[in-house]
Design an enzyme around this catalytic site. Sequence first.
Site, PDB file in Angstrom:
ATOM      1  N   HIS A   1      39.614  26.442  34.485  1.00  0.00           N
ATOM      2  CA  HIS A   1      38.501  27.020  33.723  1.00  0.00           C
ATOM      3  C   HIS A   1      39.013  28.247  32.980  1.00  0.00           C
ATOM      4  O   HIS A   1      40.162  28.652  33.144  1.00  0.00           O
ATOM      5  CB  HIS A   1      37.296  27.339  34.620  1.00  0.00           C
ATOM      6  CG  HIS A   1      37.400  28.610  35.406  1.00  0.00           C
ATOM      7  ND1 HIS A   1      38.293  28.786  36.441  1.00  0.00           N
ATOM      8  CD2 HIS A   1      36.711  29.778  35.329  1.00  0.00           C
ATOM      9  CE1 HIS A   1      38.145  29.993  36.966  1.00  0.00           C
ATOM     10  NE2 HIS A   1      37.190  30.621  36.306  1.00  0.00           N
TER      11      HIS A   1
ATOM     12  N   HIS B   1      38.305  32.313  31.218  1.00  0.00           N
ATOM     13  CA  HIS B   1      37.588  33.584  31.132  1.00  0.00           C
ATOM     14  C   HIS B   1      37.750  34.085  29.695  1.00  0.00           C
ATOM     15  O   HIS B   1      38.663  34.866  29.414  1.00  0.00           O
ATOM     16  CB  HIS B   1      38.155  34.611  32.115  1.00  0.00           C
ATOM     17  CG  HIS B   1      37.773  34.407  33.538  1.00  0.00           C
ATOM     18  ND1 HIS B   1      38.243  35.195  34.569  1.00  0.00           N
ATOM     19  CD2 HIS B   1      36.950  33.495  34.131  1.00  0.00           C
ATOM     20  CE1 HIS B   1      37.743  34.791  35.708  1.00  0.00           C
ATOM     21  NE2 HIS B   1      36.958  33.755  35.471  1.00  0.00           N
TER      22      HIS B   1
ATOM     23  N   ASP C   1      34.708  32.754  41.888  1.00  0.00           N
ATOM     24  CA  ASP C   1      35.814  31.806  41.738  1.00  0.00           C
ATOM     25  C   ASP C   1      36.522  31.575  43.064  1.00  0.00           C
ATOM     26  O   ASP C   1      36.835  30.436  43.437  1.00  0.00           O
ATOM     27  CB  ASP C   1      36.835  32.326  40.725  1.00  0.00           C
ATOM     28  CG  ASP C   1      36.337  32.280  39.295  1.00  0.00           C
ATOM     29  OD1 ASP C   1      35.393  31.531  39.011  1.00  0.00           O
ATOM     30  OD2 ASP C   1      36.918  33.003  38.447  1.00  0.00           O
TER      31      ASP C   1
ATOM     32  N   CYS D   1      52.024  39.630  58.384  1.00  0.00           N
ATOM     33  CA  CYS D   1      51.815  40.718  57.428  1.00  0.00           C
ATOM     34  C   CYS D   1      52.557  40.475  56.117  1.00  0.00           C
ATOM     35  O   CYS D   1      52.086  40.878  55.049  1.00  0.00           O
ATOM     36  CB  CYS D   1      52.184  42.063  58.032  1.00  0.00           C
ATOM     37  SG  CYS D   1      53.878  42.209  58.651  1.00  0.00           S
TER      38      CYS D   1
ATOM     39  N   HIS E   1      56.405  46.443  59.528  1.00  0.00           N
ATOM     40  CA  HIS E   1      55.013  46.057  59.290  1.00  0.00           C
ATOM     41  C   HIS E   1      54.597  46.559  57.912  1.00  0.00           C
ATOM     42  O   HIS E   1      55.040  47.632  57.479  1.00  0.00           O
ATOM     43  CB  HIS E   1      54.102  46.656  60.360  1.00  0.00           C
ATOM     44  CG  HIS E   1      52.664  46.267  60.238  1.00  0.00           C
ATOM     45  ND1 HIS E   1      52.227  44.961  60.337  1.00  0.00           N
ATOM     46  CD2 HIS E   1      51.541  47.010  60.008  1.00  0.00           C
ATOM     47  CE1 HIS E   1      50.921  44.921  60.170  1.00  0.00           C
ATOM     48  NE2 HIS E   1      50.474  46.147  59.974  1.00  0.00           N
TER      49      HIS E   1
ATOM     50  N   HIS F   1      45.728  44.815  56.366  1.00  0.00           N
ATOM     51  CA  HIS F   1      46.969  44.414  57.022  1.00  0.00           C
ATOM     52  C   HIS F   1      46.695  43.340  58.069  1.00  0.00           C
ATOM     53  O   HIS F   1      45.551  42.976  58.337  1.00  0.00           O
ATOM     54  CB  HIS F   1      47.694  45.620  57.629  1.00  0.00           C
ATOM     55  CG  HIS F   1      46.984  46.258  58.784  1.00  0.00           C
ATOM     56  ND1 HIS F   1      47.647  46.833  59.832  1.00  0.00           N
ATOM     57  CD2 HIS F   1      45.656  46.415  59.062  1.00  0.00           C
ATOM     58  CE1 HIS F   1      46.771  47.326  60.706  1.00  0.00           C
ATOM     59  NE2 HIS F   1      45.564  47.090  60.246  1.00  0.00           N
TER      60      HIS F   1
END
Length: 244
Positions: free
Chosen positions: A66, A68, A79, A119, A183, A195
């Site tokens: 589609h 925009h 969406d 993560c 992390h 996170h």
Amino acid sequence: MIDKQILAHAAECAPQESCGFVIDTGTGQHYMPCQNIADRPTEYFEISPDDWLRAQTAGEVVALVHSHPDGLPVLSECDRAGQRRTALPWWLVCGTEIYRFNNVPPLLGRQFEHGVLDCLTLLRDAYHLAGINLPDYSREDEWWKKGQDLYLDLLGPNGFYKVTDAQPGDVILICLGSEKANHAAIYCGDQYVLHHCSQRLSKRDIYSGFWFNYTHSIWRYRQWPQYGFTAICNDMAASSSLMY
């Protein structure tokens, strides 16, 4: 050829949103334009059940397309909710470009599985929704204890640089029981981060206390688009509306 057909259809439909499907018929991929039957086709799109059936009987549906016409080149909240229902990649036409978005899992509420949904996966998927594709790599459990520095190896060579003050979309590296950065979190603004910790669901957390004290470094993508964090927010908004 298929890109030209998609772009031509979007231009023909403007200022209304165009819509259609990419179909694999076994002899190659083809674009199937559809009629936008939405009540307000300049604001959103809707594909008729007949066109869905026509696409599904023509071959394998590879992607939903589609446009925009006057919007941002990212999937809206609506969406993203729609993409999850269809379980398809969505291609988005904005201007003269086609942006391809995989149907990544919701950023919020993910079950943790190291190397699959962790993560790093959250970081890569969030950036993918912002139009930035970062490389993936296999990773062993507790790789930081085996002489590896995977986050620093990822960020520096792929367009990131260190900063001192976080802005929405920046990557915050954190040391969890290690001197190495093992992390990653995405800064959301207003002292919140997104996170995914081991054995927990992905979530937003307040960036203070432990997370702040054990921050290793903050990284910013050099070509970060102004609308980048809008894409991430749209996904989190869609996730929240489905969770409650």
